[in-house]
Motif scaffolding. Structure first.
Motif, PDB file in Angstrom:
ATOM      1  N   LYS A 219      -5.372  20.649  -2.497  1.00  0.00           N
ATOM      2  CA  LYS A 219      -5.293  22.038  -2.038  1.00  0.00           C
ATOM      3  C   LYS A 219      -4.671  22.164  -0.658  1.00  0.00           C
ATOM      4  N   ALA A 220      -5.036  21.262   0.241  1.00  0.00           N
ATOM      5  CA  ALA A 220      -4.512  21.354   1.604  1.00  0.00           C
ATOM      6  C   ALA A 220      -3.002  21.145   1.635  1.00  0.00           C
ATOM      7  N   ILE A 221      -2.514  20.250   0.797  1.00  0.00           N
ATOM      8  CA  ILE A 221      -1.072  19.997   0.748  1.00  0.00           C
ATOM      9  C   ILE A 221      -0.357  21.157   0.072  1.00  0.00           C
ATOM     10  N   ALA A 222      -0.936  21.690  -0.997  1.00  0.00           N
ATOM     11  CA  ALA A 222      -0.332  22.846  -1.670  1.00  0.00           C
ATOM     12  C   ALA A 222      -0.171  24.002  -0.692  1.00  0.00           C
ATOM     13  N   ARG A 223      -1.188  24.217   0.122  1.00  0.00           N
ATOM     14  CA  ARG A 223      -1.122  25.292   1.123  1.00  0.00           C
ATOM     15  C   ARG A 223      -0.057  24.991   2.182  1.00  0.00           C
TER      16      ARG A 223
ATOM     17  N   VAL B 147       0.850  -1.190   0.000  1.00  0.00           N
ATOM     18  CA  VAL B 147       0.000   0.000   0.000  1.00  0.00           C
ATOM     19  C   VAL B 147       0.884   1.238   0.000  1.00  0.00           C
ATOM     20  N   VAL B 148       0.706   2.079  -1.028  1.00  0.00           N
ATOM     21  CA  VAL B 148       1.412   3.354  -1.116  1.00  0.00           C
ATOM     22  C   VAL B 148       0.421   4.460  -0.772  1.00  0.00           C
ATOM     23  N   GLY B 149       0.673   5.164   0.314  1.00  0.00           N
ATOM     24  CA  GLY B 149      -0.226   6.244   0.730  1.00  0.00           C
ATOM     25  C   GLY B 149      -0.069   7.453  -0.159  1.00  0.00           C
ATOM     26  N   GLU B 150      -1.175   7.925  -0.714  1.00  0.00           N
ATOM     27  CA  GLU B 150      -1.128   8.922  -1.792  1.00  0.00           C
ATOM     28  C   GLU B 150      -1.339  10.371  -1.346  1.00  0.00           C
ATOM     29  N   LEU B 151      -1.531  10.637  -0.059  1.00  0.00           N
ATOM     30  CA  LEU B 151      -2.114  11.912   0.355  1.00  0.00           C
ATOM     31  C   LEU B 151      -1.166  13.108   0.388  1.00  0.00           C
ATOM     32  N   ILE B 152       0.149  12.884   0.424  1.00  0.00           N
ATOM     33  CA  ILE B 152       1.077  14.022   0.429  1.00  0.00           C
ATOM     34  C   ILE B 152       1.418  14.364  -1.017  1.00  0.00           C
TER      35      ILE B 152
ATOM     36  N   GLU C 204       4.307  20.521  10.576  1.00  0.00           N
ATOM     37  CA  GLU C 204       3.498  19.703  11.477  1.00  0.00           C
ATOM     38  C   GLU C 204       2.329  19.057  10.754  1.00  0.00           C
ATOM     39  N   TYR C 205       1.685  19.796   9.858  1.00  0.00           N
ATOM     40  CA  TYR C 205       0.538  19.254   9.132  1.00  0.00           C
ATOM     41  C   TYR C 205       0.963  18.066   8.270  1.00  0.00           C
ATOM     42  N   ILE C 206       2.052  18.223   7.552  1.00  0.00           N
ATOM     43  CA  ILE C 206       2.514  17.165   6.653  1.00  0.00           C
ATOM     44  C   ILE C 206       3.007  15.962   7.445  1.00  0.00           C
ATOM     45  N   GLN C 207       3.720  16.202   8.519  1.00  0.00           N
ATOM     46  CA  GLN C 207       4.200  15.095   9.341  1.00  0.00           C
ATOM     47  C   GLN C 207       3.042  14.322   9.974  1.00  0.00           C
TER      48      GLN C 207
END
Length: 265
Positions: free
Chosen positions: A13-17, A3-8, A25-28
């Motif tokens: 939009k949330a990641i771009a911000r 399983v490769v987690g795709e969310l980062i 902290e948000y990304i970690q």
């Protein structure tokens, strides 16, 4: 089952911000949550960081590896960004991706060799997107031998048949399933992988389609997925389908996930 987690991914939009604001902290936190939910590899993509993608990729790899001990999938159309991410990565990374396109092959293959990375190989060449099962087999017939000849172990190769949106053509789902089966039959030691959500693009209730398609792909031999591991019903279906397909001895992974509260009916 990988399983490769795709969310980062900065296309979100949330990641771009978070990337623009260097919100570490948000990304970690998102990286941790994906691993806790069952991701074996975390994808990192900052393709929207025009002009500074290599620097942002280095930053992303460093901050994610501060908090999780799983490998990362360095994901970019830019060879420079791939190189930057791989240089910062600890251990064996995954590269997303190489193709049989002349320029892409020449840019990415040296990186695969240098860093001894796992590699996602898209079934695409200079002729464009594949239009049939035979197209995919033809391109794979260049990709797999070429990678093996370059010293890449078969078990480090992940063929992506390129899933196209079902909303464009009602036969694209069947075409993808037949392609997975054909690729696994021809290259039994090579893995198959796909970006699961591609099949549902533009359609309502996308998660429902993604879940159903995942189970169908697994029965045809797909053994890796790029997906949202925070979708608990999706992950539950993955554990159940893996057990039913005889790939989970004594259902131990299924039982452990259920006891840990990571899956539910």
């Amino acid at each position: 089952m990988l399983v490769v987690g795709e969310l980062i991914n900065s296309s979100r939009k949330a990641i771009a911000r978070a990337v623009a604001e260097r919100d570490k902290e948000y990304i970690q936190d998102l990286a941790r949550k994906q691993v806790e939910a069952g991701a074996h590899i975390i994808d990192v993509n900052c393709g929207t960081s025009i002009g500074e993608e290599d620097k942002v990729m280095t930053w992303l790899v460093n901050i994610v590896q501060e908090v999780v001990d799983v490998p990362l999938c360095i994901d970019s159309p830019s060879a420079e960004a791939l190189a930057a991410g791989l240089a910062a990565h600890k251990g064996q990374a995954m590269i997303n991706s190489i193709t049989a396109e002349k320029q892409r092959w020449e840019e990415v293959l040296p990186l695969v060799q240098k860093y001894k990375a796992k590699v996602i190989a898209l079934c695409m060449d200079d002729g464009g997107m594949p239009e049939s099962v035979d197209d995919r087999l033809r391109v794979a017939g260049r990709l797999v031998p070429g990678l093996v000849e370059a010293g890449i172990p078969e078990e480090d190769i992940y063929l992506d048949p390129l899933i196209k949106p079902l909303g464009v053509n009602s036969q694209y789902g069947v075409e993808a399933l037949e392609s997975v089966a054909a690729l696994k039959e021809k290259y039994p030691k090579v893995h198959t992988i796909c970006g699961l959500s591609n099949v549902s693009y533009g359609l309502p209730e996308r998660r429902l389609l993604n879940r159903a398609f995942m189970v169908m792909c697994l029965t045809r031999g797909m053994d890796a997925f790029i997906l949202d591991p925070l979708d608990m019903p999706l992950m539950g279906l993955l554990k159940a389908a893996t057990a039913l397909a005889g790939q989970d001895e004594y259902c131990l992974e299924y039982i452990a996930a259920a006891r840990a509260g990571k899956i539910k009916a």
